[in-house]
Motif scaffolding. Structure first.
Motif, PDB file in Angstrom:
ATOM      1  N   TYR A 149      45.937  56.740  56.388  1.00 48.11           N
ATOM      2  CA  TYR A 149      46.349  55.456  56.942  1.00 48.11           C
ATOM      3  C   TYR A 149      46.103  55.339  58.442  1.00 48.11           C
ATOM      4  O   TYR A 149      45.750  54.261  58.936  1.00 48.11           O
ATOM      5  CB  TYR A 149      47.819  55.199  56.612  1.00 48.11           C
ATOM      6  CG  TYR A 149      48.082  55.162  55.122  1.00 48.11           C
ATOM      7  CD1 TYR A 149      47.403  54.265  54.299  1.00 48.11           C
ATOM      8  CD2 TYR A 149      48.984  56.044  54.527  1.00 48.11           C
ATOM      9  CE1 TYR A 149      47.628  54.229  52.938  1.00 48.11           C
ATOM     10  CE2 TYR A 149      49.220  56.021  53.161  1.00 48.11           C
ATOM     11  CZ  TYR A 149      48.534  55.115  52.370  1.00 48.11           C
ATOM     12  OH  TYR A 149      48.753  55.091  51.018  1.00 48.11           O
ATOM     13  N   THR A 179      56.210  47.713  59.290  1.00 47.89           N
ATOM     14  CA  THR A 179      56.383  46.689  58.261  1.00 47.89           C
ATOM     15  C   THR A 179      56.242  45.275  58.803  1.00 47.89           C
ATOM     16  O   THR A 179      55.591  44.420  58.185  1.00 47.89           O
ATOM     17  CB  THR A 179      57.753  46.850  57.583  1.00 47.89           C
ATOM     18  OG1 THR A 179      57.897  48.205  57.130  1.00 47.89           O
ATOM     19  CG2 THR A 179      57.888  45.915  56.400  1.00 47.89           C
ATOM     20  N   ILE A 192      48.065  47.081  54.527  1.00 47.54           N
ATOM     21  CA  ILE A 192      48.766  48.087  53.722  1.00 47.54           C
ATOM     22  C   ILE A 192      48.975  49.365  54.516  1.00 47.54           C
ATOM     23  O   ILE A 192      50.037  49.997  54.447  1.00 47.54           O
ATOM     24  CB  ILE A 192      47.980  48.378  52.429  1.00 47.54           C
ATOM     25  CG1 ILE A 192      48.002  47.144  51.520  1.00 47.54           C
ATOM     26  CG2 ILE A 192      48.554  49.593  51.692  1.00 47.54           C
ATOM     27  CD1 ILE A 192      47.122  47.260  50.294  1.00 47.54           C
ATOM     28  N   ALA A 193      47.964  49.750  55.306  1.00 47.27           N
ATOM     29  CA  ALA A 193      48.088  50.961  56.128  1.00 47.27           C
ATOM     30  C   ALA A 193      49.205  50.810  57.152  1.00 47.27           C
ATOM     31  O   ALA A 193      49.948  51.764  57.431  1.00 47.27           O
ATOM     32  CB  ALA A 193      46.761  51.256  56.824  1.00 47.27           C
ATOM     33  N   SER A 239      43.438  46.266  53.380  1.00 45.37           N
ATOM     34  CA  SER A 239      43.665  47.711  53.544  1.00 45.37           C
ATOM     35  C   SER A 239      44.367  48.005  54.866  1.00 45.37           C
ATOM     36  O   SER A 239      45.234  48.884  54.940  1.00 45.37           O
ATOM     37  CB  SER A 239      42.330  48.458  53.476  1.00 45.37           C
ATOM     38  OG  SER A 239      41.739  48.326  52.209  1.00 45.37           O
ATOM     39  N   GLU A 276      51.879  49.003  56.771  1.00 47.68           N
ATOM     40  CA  GLU A 276      53.120  49.150  55.998  1.00 47.68           C
ATOM     41  C   GLU A 276      53.414  50.626  55.717  1.00 47.68           C
ATOM     42  O   GLU A 276      54.553  51.086  55.891  1.00 47.68           O
ATOM     43  CB  GLU A 276      53.002  48.392  54.677  1.00 47.68           C
ATOM     44  CG  GLU A 276      54.212  48.551  53.765  1.00 47.68           C
ATOM     45  CD  GLU A 276      53.938  48.108  52.344  1.00 47.68           C
ATOM     46  OE1 GLU A 276      54.876  48.188  51.510  1.00 47.68           O
ATOM     47  OE2 GLU A 276      52.806  47.695  52.033  1.00 47.68           O
ATOM     48  N   LYS A 277      52.404  51.365  55.294  1.00 49.62           N
ATOM     49  CA  LYS A 277      52.592  52.760  54.918  1.00 49.62           C
ATOM     50  C   LYS A 277      52.961  53.648  56.111  1.00 49.62           C
ATOM     51  O   LYS A 277      53.536  54.723  55.932  1.00 49.62           O
ATOM     52  CB  LYS A 277      51.321  53.303  54.263  1.00 49.62           C
ATOM     53  CG  LYS A 277      50.957  52.636  52.947  1.00 49.62           C
ATOM     54  CD  LYS A 277      51.996  52.892  51.872  1.00 49.62           C
ATOM     55  CE  LYS A 277      51.570  52.305  50.535  1.00 49.62           C
ATOM     56  NZ  LYS A 277      52.569  52.558  49.466  1.00 49.62           N
ATOM     57  N   THR A 278      52.639  53.204  57.312  1.00 46.56           N
ATOM     58  CA  THR A 278      52.978  53.979  58.504  1.00 46.56           C
ATOM     59  C   THR A 278      54.236  53.446  59.185  1.00 46.56           C
ATOM     60  O   THR A 278      54.502  53.748  60.350  1.00 46.56           O
ATOM     61  CB  THR A 278      51.797  53.978  59.498  1.00 46.56           C
ATOM     62  OG1 THR A 278      51.395  52.625  59.769  1.00 46.56           O
ATOM     63  CG2 THR A 278      50.623  54.761  58.946  1.00 46.56           C
ATOM     64  N   GLU A 299      44.550  57.518  51.345  1.00 47.77           N
ATOM     65  CA  GLU A 299      45.836  57.616  52.047  1.00 47.77           C
ATOM     66  C   GLU A 299      45.698  58.172  53.465  1.00 47.77           C
ATOM     67  O   GLU A 299      46.643  58.763  53.996  1.00 47.77           O
ATOM     68  CB  GLU A 299      46.829  58.447  51.233  1.00 47.77           C
ATOM     69  CG  GLU A 299      47.118  57.841  49.862  1.00 47.77           C
ATOM     70  CD  GLU A 299      48.152  58.620  49.075  1.00 47.77           C
ATOM     71  OE1 GLU A 299      48.634  59.650  49.571  1.00 47.77           O
ATOM     72  OE2 GLU A 299      48.475  58.181  47.952  1.00 47.77           O
ATOM     73  N   ARG A 310      57.527  45.389  47.098  1.00 46.69           N
ATOM     74  CA  ARG A 310      57.791  46.760  47.570  1.00 46.69           C
ATOM     75  C   ARG A 310      58.897  46.790  48.621  1.00 46.69           C
ATOM     76  O   ARG A 310      59.556  47.818  48.789  1.00 46.69           O
ATOM     77  CB  ARG A 310      56.513  47.379  48.149  1.00 46.69           C
ATOM     78  CG  ARG A 310      55.448  47.708  47.130  1.00 46.69           C
ATOM     79  CD  ARG A 310      54.357  48.593  47.711  1.00 46.69           C
ATOM     80  NE  ARG A 310      53.624  47.968  48.785  1.00 46.69           N
ATOM     81  CZ  ARG A 310      52.516  47.248  48.637  1.00 46.69           C
ATOM     82  NH1 ARG A 310      52.028  47.039  47.413  1.00 46.69           N
ATOM     83  NH2 ARG A 310      51.886  46.722  49.677  1.00 46.69           N
ATOM     84  N   ASN A 311      59.084  45.679  49.290  1.00 41.91           N
ATOM     85  CA  ASN A 311      60.095  45.617  50.341  1.00 41.91           C
ATOM     86  C   ASN A 311      61.342  44.836  49.901  1.00 41.91           C
ATOM     87  O   ASN A 311      62.054  44.255  50.733  1.00 41.91           O
ATOM     88  CB  ASN A 311      59.480  45.006  51.607  1.00 41.91           C
ATOM     89  CG  ASN A 311      58.537  45.968  52.307  1.00 41.91           C
ATOM     90  OD1 ASN A 311      58.972  46.800  53.101  1.00 41.91           O
ATOM     91  ND2 ASN A 311      57.247  45.877  51.994  1.00 41.91           N
ATOM     92  N   ASN A 329      41.895  53.999  53.295  1.00 40.59           N
ATOM     93  CA  ASN A 329      43.155  53.527  52.730  1.00 40.59           C
ATOM     94  C   ASN A 329      43.364  54.092  51.323  1.00 40.59           C
ATOM     95  O   ASN A 329      44.466  54.522  50.969  1.00 40.59           O
ATOM     96  CB  ASN A 329      43.171  52.000  52.689  1.00 40.59           C
ATOM     97  CG  ASN A 329      44.521  51.440  52.281  1.00 40.59           C
ATOM     98  OD1 ASN A 329      45.497  51.556  53.012  1.00 40.59           O
ATOM     99  ND2 ASN A 329      44.585  50.833  51.113  1.00 40.59           N
TER     100      ASN A 329
END
Length: 253
Positions: free
Chosen positions: A140, A175, A167-168, A164, A170-172, A138, A204-205, A135
């Motif tokens: 993800y 959400t 968050i991963a 982690s 979310e990053k992909t 990055e 962040r959202n 994580n």
């Protein structure tokens, strides 16, 4: 109020150093403490006071690695030499954990990945650490794939690797799934790191009002915890307070 000259600040470490040195000599503590106090006036004195005065314990050796404080690279060299001398699973993971803690992420990943063989192919600690390391670098998709291997373990839900994983997701772009994972880490009077990270996720959202509510709930619970619980989570309360002030100053924009 008494007049205060900021120049007096210079003498505070010297006075503290003298007090600790005299106490050390009078109580017959190990000579190594004197070197700690002399070489590291502030850190050394704090360590001495905690170990020999505040805690009420008398240790035969100071529980402090002076060389590692002065030069953090010493710690890595020591563990690297230990691994070269004895290439065992335990020694590899000790070094990998030190690398990860120190921010040498790729070196940690290489050691973790190389250790997942034979009887240790599904080692829980290594997989949890890999999730965090992936994580942070990055990676993800690798974070998600690795997390799914230990997702059903009961201890995973409370772990940093679960954060982690969320968050991963979310990053992909997952959400909703990410929020579901964060919500699993929302117990009252607990999960303070996880709840703080959930608040950041909400910020962040573009859900600042929801984030402020999560942070406010955390801070309202703080006075009701035991002293030990407050101390162990002090960092997260400090972060929550700082973030909440930022949100309030922006009126949840």
């Amino acid at each position: 109020m008494f007049p205060f000259d900021s120049g007096y600040l210079y003498y505070i470490p010297l006075v503290l150093q003298g007090i600790c040195a005299i106490h050390c000599i009078r109580n017959g503590h190990q000579q190594k403490w004197l070197w700690v106090i002399i070489i590291l006036p502030v850190i050394g004195c704090i360590a001495y006071l905690y170990s020999e005065v505040l805690s009420g314990r008398r240790m035969r050796q100071p529980n402090i690695d002076v060389k590692a404080i002065i030069n953090p690279g010493v710690k890595y060299k020591r563990l690297e030499e230990q691994l070269r001398f004895s290439d065992t699973f335990a020694n590899r993971i000790k070094l990998a954990d030190a690398y990860l803690e120190g921010g040498y992420i790729q070196q940690a990943i290489d050691l973790y990945e190389g250790s997942l063989t034979g009887a240790f192919a599904e080692n829980e600690h290594v997989l949890q650490q890999l999730i965090i390391a992936y994580n942070q670098s990055e990676r993800y998709e690798d974070t998600i794939t690795t997390a799914q291997k230990i997702y059903k373990l009961p201890q995973f839900i409370r772990s940093r690797s679960h954060i982690s994983y969320a968050i991963a997701l979310e990053k992909t772009g997952k959400t909703e799934q990410a929020e579901s994972e964060f919500k699993l880490m929302k117990g009252r009077y607990s999960y303070f790191e996880q709840r703080y990270e959930y608040a950041l996720f909400l910020v962040r959202n573009d859900r600042s009002a929801d984030a402020a509510e999560v942070l406010a709930d955390m801070l309202e619970e703080q006075p009701h915890l035991t002293p030990v619980e407050r101390k162990s989570n002090r960092k997260w309360f400090s972060y929550a307070n700082s973030e909440l002030k930022k949100l309030q100053s922006g009126k949840f924009a």
